[in-house]
Each structure stands twice: as C-alpha cells, then as structure tokens.
Write an enzyme that holds these catalytic residues in place. Structure first.
Site, PDB file in Angstrom:
ATOM      1  N   HIS A  90       0.833  -1.219   0.000  1.00 11.10           N
ATOM      2  CA  HIS A  90       0.000   0.000   0.000  1.00 11.10           C
ATOM      3  C   HIS A  90       0.863   1.264   0.000  1.00 11.10           C
ATOM      4  CE1 HIS A  90      -3.227  -2.753   1.971  1.00 11.10           C
ATOM      5  NE2 HIS A  90      -3.019  -3.032   0.694  1.00 11.10           N
ATOM      6  N   HIS A 247      -9.620  -2.327  -4.566  1.00  8.96           N
ATOM      7  CA  HIS A 247      -8.472  -2.647  -3.711  1.00  8.96           C
ATOM      8  C   HIS A 247      -7.510  -3.605  -4.422  1.00  8.96           C
ATOM      9  CE1 HIS A 247      -6.015  -2.723  -0.200  1.00  8.96           C
ATOM     10  NE2 HIS A 247      -5.835  -4.015  -0.453  1.00  8.96           N
ATOM     11  N   ASP A 251      -3.535  -2.973  -5.005  1.00 10.36           N
ATOM     12  CA  ASP A 251      -2.451  -3.928  -4.747  1.00 10.36           C
ATOM     13  C   ASP A 251      -1.565  -4.102  -5.980  1.00 10.36           C
ATOM     14  OD1 ASP A 251      -3.007  -4.443  -2.092  1.00 10.36           O
ATOM     15  OD2 ASP A 251      -4.234  -6.215  -2.496  1.00 10.36           O
ATOM     16  N   HIS A 274      -0.982 -11.223  -4.637  1.00 16.34           N
ATOM     17  CA  HIS A 274       0.442 -10.877  -4.555  1.00 16.34           C
ATOM     18  C   HIS A 274       1.324 -11.955  -5.187  1.00 16.34           C
ATOM     19  CE1 HIS A 274      -0.797  -7.565  -2.155  1.00 16.34           C
ATOM     20  NE2 HIS A 274      -1.340  -8.352  -1.251  1.00 16.34           N
TER      21      HIS A 274
HETATM   22 ZN   LIG Z   1      -3.864  -4.723  -0.205  1.00 18.23          ZN
END
Ligand SMILES: [Zn+2]
Length: 316
Positions: A90, A247, A251, A274
């Site tokens: 973030h 969101h 990311d 991720h």
């Molecule tokens: Zn995040």
C-alpha cells in the site's frame, strides 16, 4: 484539491523525493506489532530503500525485483542476508502514483503499519508535505512483449503499451463481493480519485485460519473490510461502489512498483493476488528481451484523458 496538468498526465521527466521527513505509526496487520516508520528524502539515483532500525547490521532492503520474496497474503522484500520487510504494497502504491523515485524508509519492525487498510493516509501525508523534483531524469521500464502467468483459474498478463493500465476481474462465491471488473488507467489524478482509499478485505470465516498461521493478528474493522457470509461487519459500510475490486487494483499498482522503477504496460488480470503479481514481475525481468529501461525524457506518454467511469462495467 489543486491538480496540475502534469499530475494528470504524469509527464514529469525528472526523479522525485519528498520535501521533508514524514512519520507514521500503527500496527502491522499480520504481525499485530506496533511499528514506527519514518520516510526520509533521498538524493538522486538512491532508489527506494527500507532500513530496519530494530537491527544493527544487514538492515538495508532495496526495492528491487531481485529482492522479491514469495508471499501469499502480503508483499515482501528480503535482502541477501535474509532480513525482510513485509506488507509494503500500500505504501508502494502511493509511491508509484506520486512518482517518488528516491526515499529512505526507516522502520523498527518487519512489517509496515496497516493504517486504515488502504493507501489513503500515506498518500495524504506525502501530498501535505509535498514532492521535490530533482535534477536527473528518471528511468522507466517499458514492456516489450506479451508475458503471462497462470495459477489454476487465476491469471495475469501484460502487453506492451504507451501507458500503465490495469483491467482487473474478481470472482468470489460470496454474493456481496461476487463478480466485478474494473478498468484503471494509472496516473496521479485517477489514483487519488478512484483507488487510493479502497481498503483491504477478508472473509470472517478465513480470519481464524489466517491467525492459526500467524497472519492477520493486527487486523480489525478499522483496517480491513470483513465480510461474513453476505453481510458486511463494518458498521460504516463501504467507502465507494466497487471497493473490493478497486483494492485489487491498488495492490497491483503497489506490487508492480517492486522493481523500483515506474512500469509502462497494459495489464489484464483475473483474480490477481500478490503471489501472481510477484511471479509475473519476476518473469518479466528474467529475460532482457521482455523489457527496456529508458530515460523518461525519451518517452512520449499517451494522454489518458478519458473518464474511467465510462469504461468501467460493474458485472456484479
Ligand atoms: Zn492490499
């Protein structure tokens, strides 16, 4: 908010740092540990470097593709001595959007503070302190080939392009989140208006499982959206329509700055995370034919003036 044309178009060619020191404190969302963090201006060509001030040696970790450590629930960098820093995504999203190229980040823990679960506080404070334009042109990474990664049903690919954009799809069995799609063209203006405030989220049924593995120990309703079956546990509700998929875009903006340089390419992702983002970034840098590093004064930006709202389809 006073937005300059250069902010909308991201046409500044020179490197940037922040005007003065900025302090943050909070709790790591996974570790549950209290943490103090200090952002310190840095000179040209310094890059972005974390310094673990809780350790006496081997405590520098550079934002660099070679330091990416595989991690599922957050993004993590590790130096060659095994010292790591996690949940960096973030803050990196903010630095990517505000085009900060040089910064020393002192931190007294292995995990960044969660703040409100989004990039909002990082972005606001840096904007308040201001950005210093430096004397040397910045470098950018331009994607030269289509490259993709697949993990089961999930995939991500990048195509060469004249700007940075992300088209992200999510598909959750939970009907509150459900299916959604967001098309985002990256620049400071769009980041501030559409993305930076979108918070991280999880299912309440996963909280116990995560905690059993030592994750989510600092998570609460002030730094995450929690969904129980088809109900939102946060009494204040969502901050905006499509907060969940936004969101995921946030990311991606952070994860693709883990190479330490702004990146130019057209990304398409279905259920990204991720793990997938890190695999694609590593694959890009594995082969020199996949990318080109250019000085930004030789780069002609594409001017993404269309309103993103028109290009977004809510399929939930
Ligand atoms: Zn995040």
């Amino acid at each position: 908010m006073n937005i300059l044309n250069s902010d909308i178009l991201n046409i500044d060619v020179n490197q940037k740092t922040i005007n003065s020191v900025i302090y943050f404190n909070g709790v790591g969302i996974h570790s549950g540990k209290a943490v103090n963090m200090k952002l310190i201006p840095a000179q040209e060509n310094f890059g972005i470097i974390f310094k673990r001030v809780d350790l006496e040696k081997d405590n520098l970790i550079k934002v660099d593709v070679n330091n990416i450590e595989d991690s599922r629930f957050c993004s993590k960098l590790k130096n060659n001595k095994g010292v790591f820093v996690s949940t960096i995504e973030h803050l990196l999203a903010t630095l990517h959007a505000l085009d900060i190229n040089n910064l020393l980040i002192e931190i007294n823990s292995s995990e960044l503070p969660a703040m409100d679960g989004s990039s909002n506080e990082f972005t606001n404070k840096i904007n308040e302190i201001g950005i210093k334009i430096q004397k040397i042109p910045k470098k950018i990474v331009k994607i030269q080939k289509t490259i993709s990664v697949k993990l089961g049903e999930r995939f991500i690919k990048v195509d060469p392009s004249a700007s940075l954009s992300f088209t992200v799809k999510i598909n959750y069995p939970n009907t509150l989140i459900g299916k959604d799609k967001y098309c985002y063209t990256h620049n400071k203006h769009n980041f501030l208006n559409e993305i930076c405030y979108a918070r991280t989220f999880c299912m309440s049924k996963d909280v116990t499982k995560l905690r059993a593995y030592g994750y989510g120990l600092g998570g609460n309703l002030n730094n995450a959206i929690v969904v129980d079956e088809n109900k939102l546990l946060n009494s204040s509700g969502l901050r905006c329509k499509q907060e969940f998929v936004k969101h995921k875009v946030l990311d991606c903006v952070g994860d693709f700055y883990m190479c330490g340089l702004p990146i130019i390419g057209k990304f398409h992702a279905s259920e990204p995370g991720h793990e997938l983002n890190n695999k694609l970034l590593k694959k890009i840098f594995k082969n020199k034919d996949n990318f080109k590093i250019e000085e930004s004064n030789s780069f002609q930006p594409y001017f993404p003036m269309q309103n993103n709202i028109l290009t977004n389809i809510n399929v939930a």
